[in-house]
Design a protein around this motif. Structure first.
Motif, PDB file in Angstrom:
ATOM      1  N   THR A 195       0.833  -1.209   0.000  1.00 38.30           N
ATOM      2  CA  THR A 195       0.000   0.000   0.000  1.00 38.30           C
ATOM      3  C   THR A 195       0.865   1.256   0.000  1.00 38.30           C
ATOM      4  O   THR A 195       0.540   2.253  -0.651  1.00 38.30           O
ATOM      5  CB  THR A 195      -0.946   0.019   1.210  1.00 38.30           C
ATOM      6  OG1 THR A 195      -0.188  -0.056   2.427  1.00 38.30           O
ATOM      7  CG2 THR A 195      -1.910  -1.160   1.167  1.00 38.30           C
ATOM      8  N   PRO A 252      -4.871   1.365  -1.161  1.00 34.28           N
ATOM      9  CA  PRO A 252      -4.963   0.967   0.244  1.00 34.28           C
ATOM     10  C   PRO A 252      -5.535  -0.418   0.526  1.00 34.28           C
ATOM     11  O   PRO A 252      -5.476  -0.877   1.670  1.00 34.28           O
ATOM     12  CB  PRO A 252      -5.870   2.040   0.840  1.00 34.28           C
ATOM     13  CG  PRO A 252      -6.766   2.423  -0.289  1.00 34.28           C
ATOM     14  CD  PRO A 252      -5.919   2.336  -1.530  1.00 34.28           C
ATOM     15  N   LYS A 253      -6.111  -1.093  -0.461  1.00 31.50           N
ATOM     16  CA  LYS A 253      -6.748  -2.388  -0.213  1.00 31.50           C
ATOM     17  C   LYS A 253      -6.009  -3.477  -1.001  1.00 31.50           C
ATOM     18  O   LYS A 253      -5.739  -3.314  -2.196  1.00 31.50           O
ATOM     19  CB  LYS A 253      -8.218  -2.358  -0.614  1.00 31.50           C
ATOM     20  CG  LYS A 253      -9.047  -1.323   0.144  1.00 31.50           C
ATOM     21  CD  LYS A 253      -9.106  -1.631   1.644  1.00 31.50           C
ATOM     22  CE  LYS A 253      -9.990  -0.623   2.371  1.00 31.50           C
ATOM     23  NZ  LYS A 253     -10.109  -0.932   3.815  1.00 31.50           N
ATOM     24  N   THR A 284      -8.406   0.893  -4.990  1.00 30.53           N
ATOM     25  CA  THR A 284      -8.667   2.130  -4.259  1.00 30.53           C
ATOM     26  C   THR A 284      -9.697   1.894  -3.158  1.00 30.53           C
ATOM     27  O   THR A 284     -10.414   0.884  -3.138  1.00 30.53           O
ATOM     28  CB  THR A 284      -9.206   3.205  -5.202  1.00 30.53           C
ATOM     29  OG1 THR A 284     -10.458   2.745  -5.750  1.00 30.53           O
ATOM     30  CG2 THR A 284      -8.222   3.504  -6.326  1.00 30.53           C
ATOM     31  N   GLU A 285      -9.774   2.869  -2.254  1.00 24.87           N
ATOM     32  CA  GLU A 285     -10.781   2.818  -1.196  1.00 24.87           C
ATOM     33  C   GLU A 285     -12.180   2.791  -1.797  1.00 24.87           C
ATOM     34  O   GLU A 285     -13.064   2.063  -1.316  1.00 24.87           O
ATOM     35  CB  GLU A 285     -10.620   4.037  -0.297  1.00 24.87           C
ATOM     36  CG  GLU A 285     -11.384   3.944   1.013  1.00 24.87           C
ATOM     37  CD  GLU A 285     -10.733   2.988   2.001  1.00 24.87           C
ATOM     38  OE1 GLU A 285     -11.473   2.121   2.527  1.00 24.87           O
ATOM     39  OE2 GLU A 285      -9.523   3.097   2.239  1.00 24.87           O
ATOM     40  N   GLU A 312     -15.004   0.007  -1.109  1.00 26.81           N
ATOM     41  CA  GLU A 312     -16.256   0.381  -0.433  1.00 26.81           C
ATOM     42  C   GLU A 312     -17.469  -0.076  -1.224  1.00 26.81           C
ATOM     43  O   GLU A 312     -18.430  -0.628  -0.662  1.00 26.81           O
ATOM     44  CB  GLU A 312     -16.304   1.897  -0.243  1.00 26.81           C
ATOM     45  CG  GLU A 312     -15.381   2.423   0.833  1.00 26.81           C
ATOM     46  CD  GLU A 312     -15.411   3.941   0.909  1.00 26.81           C
ATOM     47  OE1 GLU A 312     -16.059   4.562   0.033  1.00 26.81           O
ATOM     48  OE2 GLU A 312     -14.784   4.505   1.837  1.00 26.81           O
TER      49      GLU A 312
END
Length: 422
Positions: A97, A103-104, A289-290, A294
């Protein structure tokens, strides 16, 4: 077994990649490897010009990487990742990361599987947003993304290795291959064509998937970073995700840590593999990505779960390999390999059977006009003390980053000798 008995048994029972059984070209038996050299059963030593299919960037039996494996083996070799976690996976995810800005992290088994995971991420992302018609991907011709079915479907459908399966694969959208040449000025006509292709299929596209700057097994083909930038802009304009297949280009091979850095773009999803473990074990990753995480999570979670996901041995050696790379003057090493390959491969351009010679980072390619006789080309290289694995019309090299200038010179001489067999 004697070396002859070993090869005979192999020919009788083992099936090698992209080959008949028995193999048309008998394999060379290897008994050990150290540094950048492979030792054959007959005692000959060969400089490895392939980094074991681009993975062994630090060479073989590196004490730091050996120690990482041994240390982790004394703790645990594997544990399921469903409902459990462990320090090697967490440490590796932290490194990835930090390096990628994504981040994932989904840790999986191989490069092909990371592409499968990336495709699932993209499809689930669009489904979760209610865009139920967006079930196809766009890519460019000439690409290669792996040998599993989802990955095969985004490989070149005509000139790739998987045309036999064409009728069994999902039909995706293929744009023309970008014009050749890393340093070439972008072609406005091609950029306009690319935009038209994306626009005409927007309502059915979930994502764009490409190998950044270098197409690997699809032809060792280099293209301008400007086209990668254009794909990023098109993805943003049309609500698509951009998937960067960095399995071959990641971890410094092209002169940047990741291929996307040539264009200063960040993908929504990135696939990593090969050099991540330094060639010690099979492992790969799909990062996102975040926002992607999500949306997919809100839709019920990512539907994938390999048995050996986040294997602690592979995770431990991956972290050790990445840290070792970052501590080394890898940019200088890759630049040195690039300079030696440019000089050493230049004579191949004068050979009658050669169509092109190109070099980028620690990648050197001689493209021939006719398909290579693999057996003859390999023998010519072995006679020069070098291991190469040509395919189709390509004689190429991707040496370990620790390869000395003298050894790179020998590799280049072997490539030229192999090209003389065409």
């Amino acid at each position: 077994m004697t070396p002859d008995e070993l090869v005979a048994f192999d020919q009788e029972h083992l099936w090698h990649p992209y080959a008949t059984t028995p193999s048309a070209v008998p394999p060379y038996p290897v008994v050990s490897a150290s540094g950048v050299r492979l030792t054959l059963a007959d005692g000959r030593e060969l400089i490895d010009g392939m980094s074991s299919w681009w993975a062994a960037i630090h060479g073989y039996r590196h004490p730091r990487l050996d120690a990482a494996i041994h240390d982790q083996l004394g703790r645990m070799s594997h544990v399921m990742f469903g409902g459990l976690t462990h320090a090697p996976a967490v440490e590796l995810a932290g490194l990835l990361t930090e390096l990628t800005g994504l981040p994932k992290v989904f840790l999986c088994d191989s490069g092909s599987v990371s592409v499968e995971v990336a495709i699932k991420m993209a499809l689930q992302y669009q489904q979760a947003l209610g865009r139920t018609r967006r079930r196809r991907l766009l890519t460019v011709r000439g690409g290669y993304h792996g040998d599993t079915f989802g990955a095969m479907a985004v490989c070149d459908p005509v000139n790739g290795m998987h045309h036999l399966f064409a009728e069994a694969l999902p039909r995706h959208v293929f744009a023309s291959r970008p014009p050749a040449g890393y340093g070439a000025e972008p072609d406005p006509g091609y950029l306009a064509e690319l935009a038209r292709t994306v626009e005409s299929h927007t309502d059915e596209l979930a994502a764009i998937i490409v190998e950044p700057v270098v197409q690997g097994a699809g032809g060792m083909y280099f293209y301008s970073p400007a086209y990668l930038s254009a794909l990023r802009e098109l993805a943003d304009a049309h609500g698509l995700l951009l998937i960067a297949d960095e399995i071959a280009t990641g971890f410094g091979r092209t002169g940047e840590l990741f291929g996307c850095e040539h264009a200063r773009v960040k993908p929504d999803i990135m696939c990593l593999g090969k050099a991540m473990t330094g060639g010690y074990l099979t492992m790969a990753a799909a990062l996102c990505t975040e926002r992607v995480a999500e949306v997919v999570s809100a839709g019920g979670g990512l539907m994938h779960g390999p048995t050996f996901m986040a294997n602690p041995l592979a995770a431990a050696v991956s972290s050790a390999s990445i840290r070792l790379l970052l501590e080394r003057p890898w940019r200088r090493e890759v630049a040195g390999i690039e300079a030696a390959l440019r000089s050493g491969l230049a004579p191949a351009a004068e050979l009658p059977g050669v169509a092109d010679v190109r070099v980028l980072g620690a990648i050197g390619v001689v493209e021939t006009q006719a398909p290579v006789d693999v057996g003859l080309a390999q023998k010519a290289a072995v006679d020069h003390g070098v291991w190469l694995r040509p395919f189709n019309r390509l004689i190429y090299t991707m040496p370990p980053f620790i390869t000395s200038t003298d050894d790179v010179v020998r590799i280049a001489e072997a490539v030229v000798a192999a090209a003389r067999t065409v």
